[in-house]
Motif scaffolding. Structure first.
Motif, mmCIF file in Angstrom:
data_model
loop_
_atom_site.group_PDB
_atom_site.id
_atom_site.type_symbol
_atom_site.label_atom_id
_atom_site.label_comp_id
_atom_site.label_asym_id
_atom_site.label_seq_id
_atom_site.Cartn_x
_atom_site.Cartn_y
_atom_site.Cartn_z
ATOM 1 N N GLU A 209 0.837 -1.218 0.000
ATOM 2 C CA GLU A 209 0.000 0.000 0.000
ATOM 3 C C GLU A 209 0.868 1.264 0.000
ATOM 4 N N ALA A 210 1.891 1.247 0.872
ATOM 5 C CA ALA A 210 2.753 2.443 0.985
ATOM 6 C C ALA A 210 3.477 2.690 -0.337
ATOM 7 N N SER A 211 3.973 1.602 -0.957
ATOM 8 C CA SER A 211 4.704 1.766 -2.224
ATOM 9 C C SER A 211 3.742 2.170 -3.334
ATOM 10 N N TRP A 212 2.528 1.638 -3.291
ATOM 11 C CA TRP A 212 1.522 2.000 -4.299
ATOM 12 C C TRP A 212 1.288 3.508 -4.274
ATOM 13 N N TRP A 213 1.055 4.022 -3.061
ATOM 14 C CA TRP A 213 0.806 5.465 -2.932
ATOM 15 C C TRP A 213 2.046 6.285 -3.294
ATOM 16 N N SER A 214 3.204 5.816 -2.828
ATOM 17 C CA SER A 214 4.437 6.569 -3.141
ATOM 18 C C SER A 214 4.620 6.634 -4.652
ATOM 19 N N HIS A 215 4.416 5.487 -5.305
ATOM 20 C CA HIS A 215 4.638 5.423 -6.754
ATOM 21 C C HIS A 215 3.685 6.360 -7.499
ATOM 22 N N ILE A 216 2.414 6.275 -7.174
ATOM 23 C CA ILE A 216 1.444 7.081 -7.925
ATOM 24 C C ILE A 216 1.628 8.573 -7.619
ATOM 25 N N LEU A 217 1.955 8.907 -6.359
ATOM 26 C CA LEU A 217 2.162 10.327 -6.029
ATOM 27 C C LEU A 217 3.416 10.866 -6.713
ATOM 28 N N LEU A 218 4.443 10.002 -6.827
ATOM 29 C CA LEU A 218 5.654 10.436 -7.543
ATOM 30 C C LEU A 218 5.347 10.675 -9.024
ATOM 31 N N ILE A 219 4.483 9.819 -9.597
ATOM 32 C CA ILE A 219 4.091 10.025 -11.007
ATOM 33 C C ILE A 219 3.396 11.379 -11.143
ATOM 34 N N PHE A 220 2.465 11.665 -10.223
ATOM 35 C CA PHE A 220 1.737 12.938 -10.286
ATOM 36 C C PHE A 220 2.690 14.125 -10.119
ATOM 37 N N LEU A 221 3.614 13.987 -9.183
ATOM 38 C CA LEU A 221 4.586 15.061 -8.946
ATOM 39 C C LEU A 221 5.468 15.254 -10.186
ATOM 40 N N PHE A 222 5.962 14.147 -10.713
ATOM 41 C CA PHE A 222 6.853 14.176 -11.879
ATOM 42 C C PHE A 222 6.155 14.846 -13.063
ATOM 43 N N ALA A 223 4.881 14.461 -13.281
ATOM 44 C CA ALA A 223 4.129 15.019 -14.421
ATOM 45 C C ALA A 223 4.032 16.536 -14.306
ATOM 46 N N ASN A 224 3.972 17.042 -13.093
ATOM 47 C CA ASN A 224 3.838 18.497 -12.928
ATOM 48 C C ASN A 224 5.165 19.231 -12.860
ATOM 49 N N ILE A 225 6.242 18.484 -12.608
ATOM 50 C CA ILE A 225 7.567 19.120 -12.625
ATOM 51 C C ILE A 225 8.088 19.184 -14.062
ATOM 52 N N LEU A 226 7.757 18.162 -14.851
ATOM 53 C CA LEU A 226 8.324 18.047 -16.204
ATOM 54 C C LEU A 226 8.213 19.314 -17.056
ATOM 55 N N PRO A 227 7.039 19.964 -17.118
ATOM 56 C CA PRO A 227 6.948 21.128 -18.015
ATOM 57 C C PRO A 227 7.918 22.255 -17.656
ATOM 58 N N TYR A 228 8.442 22.250 -16.441
ATOM 59 C CA TYR A 228 9.396 23.293 -16.036
ATOM 60 C C TYR A 228 10.834 22.817 -16.186
ATOM 61 N N SER A 229 10.983 21.581 -16.659
ATOM 62 C CA SER A 229 12.304 20.965 -16.624
ATOM 63 C C SER A 229 12.766 20.601 -18.018
ATOM 64 N N LYS A 230 14.063 20.295 -18.138
ATOM 65 C CA LYS A 230 14.571 19.786 -19.410
ATOM 66 C C LYS A 230 13.930 18.437 -19.719
#
Ligand code: SF4
Ligand code: SF4
Length: 439
Positions: A209-230
């Protein structure tokens, strides 16, 4: 149900922020100029399959290219598992795609293996950046923030892979201990489950459960960081390759507005009408971000800042100031600066700055030999010289500004119809004393 509600709210926030960012970036396209028409779809798909999905250009550096290609292919496979997680999160199902049977097993097994392969590749990429000081990653345009940006993105990808493996391991071990069937095949996580096995079923449920949430939240975070990043190229590299310029590299596009002007002037009637018209005079060439084409701007957003263009540029190699990676980064930065101002005040707004000179110097522009080595090397088919040439066109056509040697050539062409300092009548003087019949 609580999990579904929390998940839905998190997904909504993620999509909301992402949409806001993307809409803002897209809104700047309306200020850019037209480029080539997007036709020859079949040809474009072929280019996309070989250059983007086949990673053809990346393999020019076989070893590190292989790692990059593995990361790319791994992302494509793991994406399917991520989509399944979103559906599971919203509907409360458990591995909803398992109805695919053997296909599901292949997808899960590939994703599990790729998670390990991608993690190893990312550790290698990070080590190269942090400890080996690869010259391609250096340059005046590569400020400290550029390196931090790359390292943050790589670290998030590493955490994504670690959380994916932890999630699979927790899942496999929990199902095994409770005697429930395991949906999918997980070769790497099976081995990890053996290494880390031996605990209580509930412990593995918590790990899952903890890894499931960590993984999906990291995906959400990554998706929103990407447009500001190389790392925005994660989203844009495939469409950018699809939208490649298909003309031969050495072919320079004509300037439509010049062609139009010449045609007008050749026809006396339209020439007078044009002279009396109040229509705003179009800019010749590129002075600022809004003069660039939509493709130039798209290129600047998609640029991976890998430096392959700069590393093969003869001007850069021989110590000139020109770095094409810098030109891409400058255009992106200038649009980021001026775009919001134009949205508020209109396209004609000026902040008394421009891409030319405030970002890119004349010295850089005139250093380019238009050899196209950069365009040939770019892994996402960015065509660099078109922008450089358009900026030089602005300098020549609107400011009559060019290096002294070129000015002599321009004057000669104007006066003699040739780049040399002789009039057309004297052109064959060299053959006067030769005993050959030149008639
Ligand atoms: S323009 Fe192409 S080759 Fe150059 S840094 Fe960007 S992605 Fe790499
Ligand atoms: S075309 Fe210009 S920028 Fe590109 S490699 Fe040649 S000299 Fe460098």
């Amino acid at each position: 149900m609580t999990k579904q509600i929390v998940f839905a709210i998190t997904l909504l926030i993620t999509l909301g922020v992402f949409t806001y960012t993307i809409r803002r970036l897209i809104s700047y396209f309306r200020f850019t100029r037209a480029a080539f028409p997007v036709k020859d779809i079949g040809k474009r798909i072929n280019v996309m399959l070989s250059v983007a999905f086949g990673q053809k250009k990346i393999f020019r550096k076989p070893v590190i290219g292989l790692f990059h290609a593995l990361v790319f292919w791994g992302f494509c496979v793991i994406l399917i598992g991520s989509i399944e997680m979103v559906i599971d999160g919203l509907t409360g199902t458990d591995k909803i795609l398992q109805f695919l049977g053997p296909v599901y097993n292949v997808i899960m097994a590939s994703g599990d293996i790729f998670a390990l392969v991608v993690a190893i590749s990312i550790i290698i990429f990070l080590a190269r950046r942090l400890f080996f000081h690869i010259s391609r990653f250096e340059g005046i345009e590569m400020k400290r923030i550029s390196h931090i940006d790359a390292n943050i993105a790589l670290t998030i990808i590493l955490l994504l892979m670690v959380s994916l493996l932890a999630m699979n391991t927790g899942y496999v071990e929990y199902k095994t201990l409770t005697g429930e069937p395991v949906a999918g095949v997980y070769p790497v996580s099976n081995i990890l489950a053996k290494w880390f096995g031996g605990g209580q079923a509930d412990t593995y449920r918590i790990v899952f459960e903890a890894s499931w949430w960590s993984h999906i939240l990291l995906i959400f975070l990554f998706a929103n960081i990407l447009p500001y990043s190389k790392h925005f190229h994660v989203f844009l590299s495939v469409p950018n390759v699809f939208l490649s310029r298909l003309d031969p590299l050495g072919k320079l596009p004509n300037m439509d507005n010049i062609t139009r002007e010449v045609k007008l002037m050749l026809d006396p009637e339209t020439a007078f009408a044009a002279a009396e018209s109040d229509a705003p005079v179009e800019r010749f060439g590129v002075k600022d971000a809004e003069d660039a084409s939509w493709k130039n701007y798209f290129d600047s957003l998609a640029c991976t800042q890998c430096g392959r263009c700069t590393s093969v540029c003869p001007a850069n190699i021989t110590g000139k100031k020109l770095s094409h990676r810098k030109i891409m980064m400058d255009l992106r930065a200038r649009m980021k600066e001026k775009g919001p101002l134009m949205v508020r005040n209109g396209r004609d707004f000026t902040d008394n700055k421009s891409l030319l000179r405030d970002y890119i110097s004349e010295e850089e522009l005139w250093a380019c030999t238009t050899c196209n080595a950069c365009a040939n090397e770019c892994p996402i088919n960015i065509n660099h010289p078109t922008l450089i040439v358009d900026m030089r066109r602005y300098l020549v056509l609107e400011e009559a500004s060019a290096p002294g040697e070129l000015k002599t050539v321009f004057n000669n062409i104007e006066n003699n119809g040739a780049p040399w300092q002789y009039s057309a009548e004297d052109r064959l003087d060299w053959a006067k004393d030769l005993e050959i019949n030149i008639n």
